[in-house]
Design a protein around this motif. Sequence first.
Motif, mmCIF file in Angstrom:
data_model
loop_
_atom_site.group_PDB
_atom_site.id
_atom_site.type_symbol
_atom_site.label_atom_id
_atom_site.label_comp_id
_atom_site.label_asym_id
_atom_site.label_seq_id
_atom_site.Cartn_x
_atom_site.Cartn_y
_atom_site.Cartn_z
ATOM 1 N N PRO A 86 0.815 -1.220 0.000
ATOM 2 C CA PRO A 86 0.000 0.000 0.000
ATOM 3 C C PRO A 86 0.850 1.272 0.000
ATOM 4 O O PRO A 86 0.545 2.233 -0.705
ATOM 5 C CB PRO A 86 -0.832 -0.122 1.279
ATOM 6 C CG PRO A 86 -0.938 -1.597 1.501
ATOM 7 C CD PRO A 86 0.398 -2.146 1.054
ATOM 8 N N HIS B 3 2.349 1.713 -3.503
ATOM 9 C CA HIS B 3 1.344 2.244 -4.430
ATOM 10 C C HIS B 3 1.195 3.756 -4.257
ATOM 11 O O HIS B 3 1.145 4.497 -5.233
ATOM 12 C CB HIS B 3 -0.015 1.581 -4.198
ATOM 13 C CG HIS B 3 -0.061 0.147 -4.607
ATOM 14 N ND1 HIS B 3 -0.485 -0.834 -3.753
ATOM 15 C CD2 HIS B 3 0.264 -0.473 -5.760
ATOM 16 C CE1 HIS B 3 -0.431 -1.995 -4.366
ATOM 17 N NE2 HIS B 3 0.033 -1.802 -5.587
ATOM 18 N N SER C 197 -3.873 0.807 -7.377
ATOM 19 C CA SER C 197 -3.763 -0.586 -6.925
ATOM 20 C C SER C 197 -4.823 -1.494 -7.529
ATOM 21 O O SER C 197 -4.716 -2.710 -7.425
ATOM 22 C CB SER C 197 -3.808 -0.662 -5.404
ATOM 23 O OG SER C 197 -5.049 -0.200 -4.924
#
Length: 114
Positions: free
Chosen positions: A51, A54, A61
Amino acid sequence: LFAEYLPAIRRHGAWLYKRMLWEAAAAGHALWLAAEAEGLRGGAVGAFYGPWTHEVLGVDSNELRDLYHFSFGVPTPTLPFGDDSRCLPPYGHLQQLRSLRLEERDRVDTQEAS
């Protein structure tokens, strides 16, 4: 390593996610072998920071999924991260750590020994 995510899942089904992880691991293994062949050391990290990756790279994502991280570099002869060939028992370091006071045990030394 990134893989096309939702478009591929929609096209082929949810089973493809396991296949993507398998292929990422195979690519990581090939990277590790190549690093070793060149006298480097490498290690798989997984994508625990997916995460964050990204976000930093501005990657959607849903379109691309961060599946695998791999690092490599020049080995150092010193411990704790070096290429020392001694075989130590697993968890052998815990006895020494348990003998330290908490403030000593939890301090992190980022200096390499000289």
